[in-house]
Design a protein around this motif. Sequence first.
Motif, mmCIF file in Angstrom:
data_model
loop_
_atom_site.group_PDB
_atom_site.id
_atom_site.type_symbol
_atom_site.label_atom_id
_atom_site.label_comp_id
_atom_site.label_asym_id
_atom_site.label_seq_id
_atom_site.Cartn_x
_atom_site.Cartn_y
_atom_site.Cartn_z
ATOM 1 N N ALA A 97 0.811 -1.219 0.000
ATOM 2 C CA ALA A 97 0.000 0.000 0.000
ATOM 3 C C ALA A 97 0.844 1.269 0.000
ATOM 4 O O ALA A 97 0.345 2.341 -0.335
ATOM 5 N N CYS A 98 2.108 1.153 0.370
ATOM 6 C CA CYS A 98 2.991 2.327 0.452
ATOM 7 C C CYS A 98 3.159 2.977 -0.919
ATOM 8 O O CYS A 98 3.430 2.297 -1.908
ATOM 9 N N THR A 102 7.319 9.581 1.292
ATOM 10 C CA THR A 102 8.405 10.004 2.202
ATOM 11 C C THR A 102 7.920 10.847 3.385
ATOM 12 O O THR A 102 8.735 11.338 4.155
ATOM 13 N N LYS A 103 6.614 11.012 3.567
ATOM 14 C CA LYS A 103 6.128 11.858 4.660
ATOM 15 C C LYS A 103 6.392 11.254 6.039
ATOM 16 O O LYS A 103 6.386 11.965 7.040
ATOM 17 N N CYS A 104 6.642 9.956 6.086
ATOM 18 C CA CYS A 104 6.928 9.318 7.371
ATOM 19 C C CYS A 104 8.390 9.443 7.778
ATOM 20 O O CYS A 104 8.744 9.184 8.930
ATOM 21 N N SER A 117 11.784 8.659 -2.302
ATOM 22 C CA SER A 117 10.615 9.163 -3.001
ATOM 23 C C SER A 117 10.178 8.219 -4.109
ATOM 24 O O SER A 117 10.995 7.769 -4.933
ATOM 25 N N LYS A 118 8.896 7.888 -4.094
ATOM 26 C CA LYS A 118 8.256 7.022 -5.101
ATOM 27 C C LYS A 118 8.764 5.588 -5.048
ATOM 28 O O LYS A 118 8.592 4.824 -6.008
#
Length: 200
Positions: A97-98, A102-104, A117-118
């Motif tokens: 699901a990820c 990168t917000k975590c 990222s991505k």
Amino acid sequence: MPAPNPACASNKTEPSMLADSIDALLPQTQCRKCGFNGCLPYAEAIARGEADIDRCPPGGDAGIAKLAELLGIAAKPLNPAYGIERPRLLAIIDEDACIGCTKCLPPCPTDAILGASKHMHTIIADLCTGCELCIAPCPVACIAMVPAPNLTWTETDADRARLRHLAKQQRLTKLEAEKAERLQRQKQLLSKAKSAKNQD
């Protein structure tokens, strides 16, 4: 504002040394449940008499007892306003699901999340403090907290978490300084360019 801790007024130890002694007894999960931005700021607040010793859910009653002994005051129950004591937790990521946003990554106090990222992210279990700070920023709710395989958070774990958190803070401070320096250089170049244009 919490009532000042009376022990601190009578303690003859230098405040910074007292804060270090208090910090050494905290679990170093850096979870911020105490209302401060990490274990050391909480320790410093206790040393200044600005926070009570009952605000650390990960440390629980045992941690409060250690703080009380250090400060020469009576122990008290954990204040439920700051959470409840519970077994150690571990963050896990549903990698399918990820979305690689990168917000975590920024809120993780010990850089326990591996990702870019991505690209799919994953948790380095041995480094996760169970702080839960990665949960809220996730836009797809792919991070969950589960009981850790090793429910005991040892002094060695705390020491490692402290060092990793400090290293991250130092790295971020360095990056901020470098960014400020780049912006200053850009301003200087723009100023020189404007001066040269005005002279023409």
